[in-house]
Design a protein around this motif. Sequence first.
Motif, PDB file in Angstrom:
ATOM      1  N   GLU A   1      32.443  -7.114 -38.961  1.00  0.00           N
ATOM      2  CA  GLU A   1      32.051  -8.526 -39.055  1.00  0.00           C
ATOM      3  C   GLU A   1      33.290  -9.419 -39.186  1.00  0.00           C
ATOM      4  OE1 GLU A   1      28.700  -9.816 -41.772  1.00  0.00           O
ATOM      5  OE2 GLU A   1      30.386 -10.811 -42.738  1.00  0.00           O
TER       6      GLU A   1
ATOM      7  N   GLU B   1      22.122  -8.939 -48.200  1.00  0.00           N
ATOM      8  CA  GLU B   1      21.256  -8.004 -47.462  1.00  0.00           C
ATOM      9  C   GLU B   1      19.956  -7.773 -48.226  1.00  0.00           C
ATOM     10  OE1 GLU B   1      21.962  -4.927 -45.139  1.00  0.00           O
ATOM     11  OE2 GLU B   1      23.864  -5.574 -44.327  1.00  0.00           O
TER      12      GLU B   1
ATOM     13  N   MET C   1      29.883 -18.390 -38.442  1.00  0.00           N
ATOM     14  CA  MET C   1      30.258 -16.981 -38.283  1.00  0.00           C
ATOM     15  C   MET C   1      29.041 -16.177 -37.865  1.00  0.00           C
ATOM     16  SD  MET C   1      30.444 -15.718 -42.207  1.00  0.00           S
ATOM     17  CE  MET C   1      29.140 -16.003 -43.376  1.00  0.00           C
TER      18      MET C   1
ATOM     19  N   LEU D   1      32.455  -8.220 -50.827  1.00  0.00           N
ATOM     20  CA  LEU D   1      31.566  -7.097 -50.497  1.00  0.00           C
ATOM     21  C   LEU D   1      30.332  -7.106 -51.393  1.00  0.00           C
ATOM     22  CD1 LEU D   1      34.195  -4.255 -50.031  1.00  0.00           C
ATOM     23  CD2 LEU D   1      32.827  -5.313 -48.249  1.00  0.00           C
TER      24      LEU D   1
ATOM     25  N   GLY E   1      23.411 -19.316 -42.569  1.00  0.00           N
ATOM     26  CA  GLY E   1      23.414 -18.656 -41.263  1.00  0.00           C
ATOM     27  C   GLY E   1      22.136 -17.873 -41.019  1.00  0.00           C
ATOM     28  N   LEU E   2      21.583 -17.277 -42.069  1.00  0.00           N
ATOM     29  CA  LEU E   2      20.426 -16.380 -41.894  1.00  0.00           C
ATOM     30  C   LEU E   2      19.097 -17.111 -41.759  1.00  0.00           C
ATOM     31  CD1 LEU E   2      21.343 -13.548 -44.460  1.00  0.00           C
ATOM     32  CD2 LEU E   2      21.544 -13.478 -41.987  1.00  0.00           C
TER      33      LEU E   2
ATOM     34  N   ARG F   1      28.080  -9.775 -50.056  1.00  0.00           N
ATOM     35  CA  ARG F   1      27.507  -9.335 -48.789  1.00  0.00           C
ATOM     36  C   ARG F   1      26.320  -8.403 -49.048  1.00  0.00           C
ATOM     37  NH1 ARG F   1      28.148  -6.105 -44.892  1.00  0.00           N
ATOM     38  NH2 ARG F   1      28.238  -7.009 -42.824  1.00  0.00           N
TER      39      ARG F   1
ATOM     40  N   VAL G   1      23.470 -11.527 -36.620  1.00  0.00           N
ATOM     41  CA  VAL G   1      22.853 -12.840 -36.808  1.00  0.00           C
ATOM     42  C   VAL G   1      23.921 -13.926 -36.620  1.00  0.00           C
ATOM     43  CG1 VAL G   1      21.381 -14.225 -38.321  1.00  0.00           C
ATOM     44  CG2 VAL G   1      21.386 -11.740 -38.551  1.00  0.00           C
ATOM     45  N   PRO G   2      23.959 -14.550 -35.447  1.00  0.00           N
ATOM     46  CA  PRO G   2      24.957 -15.606 -35.223  1.00  0.00           C
ATOM     47  C   PRO G   2      24.621 -16.860 -36.020  1.00  0.00           C
ATOM     48  CG  PRO G   2      23.986 -14.816 -33.150  1.00  0.00           C
ATOM     49  CD  PRO G   2      23.133 -14.311 -34.264  1.00  0.00           C
TER      50      PRO G   2
ATOM     51  N   GLN H   1      26.902 -12.741 -38.754  1.00  0.00           N
ATOM     52  CA  GLN H   1      26.719 -11.805 -39.865  1.00  0.00           C
ATOM     53  C   GLN H   1      26.143 -10.497 -39.340  1.00  0.00           C
ATOM     54  OE1 GLN H   1      25.199 -13.393 -43.687  1.00  0.00           O
ATOM     55  NE2 GLN H   1      25.069 -15.361 -42.655  1.00  0.00           N
ATOM     56  N   LEU H   2      26.636  -9.407 -39.875  1.00  0.00           N
ATOM     57  CA  LEU H   2      26.142  -8.082 -39.504  1.00  0.00           C
ATOM     58  C   LEU H   2      25.363  -7.505 -40.679  1.00  0.00           C
ATOM     59  CD1 LEU H   2      28.313  -8.440 -37.267  1.00  0.00           C
ATOM     60  CD2 LEU H   2      28.809  -6.025 -37.523  1.00  0.00           C
ATOM     61  N   LEU H   3      24.127  -7.145 -40.432  1.00  0.00           N
ATOM     62  CA  LEU H   3      23.298  -6.577 -41.484  1.00  0.00           C
ATOM     63  C   LEU H   3      22.918  -5.147 -41.110  1.00  0.00           C
ATOM     64  CD1 LEU H   3      20.790  -9.565 -41.939  1.00  0.00           C
ATOM     65  CD2 LEU H   3      22.918  -9.195 -43.163  1.00  0.00           C
TER      66      LEU H   3
ATOM     67  N   ARG I   1      26.297 -17.881 -46.406  1.00  0.00           N
ATOM     68  CA  ARG I   1      25.639 -16.766 -45.696  1.00  0.00           C
ATOM     69  C   ARG I   1      24.154 -17.060 -45.502  1.00  0.00           C
ATOM     70  NH1 ARG I   1      27.738 -12.066 -44.443  1.00  0.00           N
ATOM     71  NH2 ARG I   1      29.942 -11.837 -44.866  1.00  0.00           N
TER      72      ARG I   1
ATOM     73  N   HIS J   1      30.522  -2.193 -41.548  1.00  0.00           N
ATOM     74  CA  HIS J   1      29.916  -3.432 -41.045  1.00  0.00           C
ATOM     75  C   HIS J   1      30.729  -4.649 -41.502  1.00  0.00           C
ATOM     76  CE1 HIS J   1      25.750  -1.392 -40.491  1.00  0.00           C
ATOM     77  NE2 HIS J   1      26.563  -1.183 -39.479  1.00  0.00           N
ATOM     78  N   ALA J   2      31.173  -4.604 -42.760  1.00  0.00           N
ATOM     79  CA  ALA J   2      31.970  -5.727 -43.282  1.00  0.00           C
ATOM     80  C   ALA J   2      33.267  -5.872 -42.483  1.00  0.00           C
ATOM     81  CB  ALA J   2      32.282  -5.508 -44.752  1.00  0.00           C
TER      82      ALA J   2
ATOM     83  N   ASP K   1      28.287   0.194 -45.002  1.00  0.00           N
ATOM     84  CA  ASP K   1      28.398  -1.219 -45.420  1.00  0.00           C
ATOM     85  C   ASP K   1      29.826  -1.714 -45.242  1.00  0.00           C
ATOM     86  OD1 ASP K   1      25.735  -1.506 -46.236  1.00  0.00           O
ATOM     87  OD2 ASP K   1      26.171  -0.527 -48.138  1.00  0.00           O
ATOM     88  N   LEU K   2      30.782  -0.870 -45.628  1.00  0.00           N
ATOM     89  CA  LEU K   2      32.193  -1.256 -45.498  1.00  0.00           C
ATOM     90  C   LEU K   2      32.566  -1.415 -44.024  1.00  0.00           C
ATOM     91  CD1 LEU K   2      33.809   1.107 -48.151  1.00  0.00           C
ATOM     92  CD2 LEU K   2      33.341  -1.320 -48.375  1.00  0.00           C
TER      93      LEU K   2
END
Lengths: 249, 206
Positions: B12, A55, B56, A48, A81-82, A51, B51-52, B58-60, A78, B8-9, B5-6
Amino acid sequence: MNDKGTTHFGYEQVETGEKAKRVREVFDSVATKYDLMNDLMSLGIHRLWKRYAVELAGLRPGHKVLDLASGTGDLAARYSGLVGPEGLVTMTDINAAMLDQGRARMADRGLIGNVEYVQVNAEAIPFEDGRFDCVTIGFGLRNVTDKQKALDEMFRVLRPGGRALILEFSHPRSAPLKWAYDTYSFNLLPLIGKLVTKDEDSYRYLAESIRMHPDQETLRGMMEQSGFERCDYHNLTGGVVAVHRGYKL
Amino acid sequence: MSISDLTHAGLEQAINHHISMDQNARAQMAQLHGRVIALEVLGTGRTVYLVPGPEMIQLLSSYEGEPDCLLQGSPLTITQLRHPVPEGEDPVPTDMRVSGESELAQQFCRILRGVEINWEAYLSQYTGSLIAGEVSKAIDFAGYWRDHIIDTLNRDLREYMQEEGAVLPTRHEIDAFGNGVLQLEQRLRQLQQRIERLTGIEGESR
């Protein structure tokens, strides 16, 4: 580091040149079980924290990112991917064993094409000025001998408008949390290290190195000293970890 | 770090868990590497950026660039993404607004519809568990009601064509006709065998 040519290695004072060697030994020892230990040490919360830091990096397709002290590549994966196929992630570590682990893990996950691997000492980054849109270091700065020099180097290789992120263990804000955290990291953490990696000393070093790391405000001041502007930090889990961010304007 | 945030995690992780077990979905997701899809939950003021990537998605919760497409829908509309659609049918829910690249929106919605996601749990962060639960129940009831209506229409149409319009035979008539054909075939086979036998006996006596 001080003027007498000594620096701290955990709570020990060692010769400046000695620290890099001792840190390398620690990570050589824990490299193969690094991910498992991270999960055990942080109860899985490190995912976390990472993550959250990602961001704050504000990455977009096409960006070039330098990830210092990548370890096994949690952040780099990560970023890959971005930034998309047109972007580039430069994954680095001073320790060859860790970088090998990271490269193998990235390949296993199918992350190829926009990632390159370079063995890099954060105090002497072998890239030209203004090359990267973003420079990050996750849980690595406290192991660097000359932190100010590393911050100067991060600033140098950033392009104008780029940003740097530092994700690192820090100092809990509240007294009860600090007590609980100290109890955990000085008693339980070395025990876990002993059981999992058969290496109690390395994990004792990790706990000590966290306490010797500059606190939130001090690190922000060091970033400003290197030239970063609009510096801020975000405390995570009550300040156990902090993400510092600064821009090159 | 906020509750959002939690959430989304967690979402995801759930999406990636399902994608990791479905090679087809994983390959489709990898093809969208470098694209950004924004999903706005109308009425909540919340937008999540998806964001594929090759490994994986990702969720932002924030994104500093311009997404390639924007999907906007109410919680009710977004919950519809949990139902798969047949090939050739538009995977974007009818009430969902799409701006930007519509083809990307379609590709993305088709992948999501193939993945079992607990949207109810996700949306409950914004709408409260009570409303999310009611939304989910409404969707389930709508699904049940749709199946029930289709079944009733089917039966009514069949009855009209068979009984009132006398255009189609009933199941009983078809079965009787089929049995008759089978019996006729069997008797013809027996007759053919008798003829062959009689023809053979006559040949031997000469």
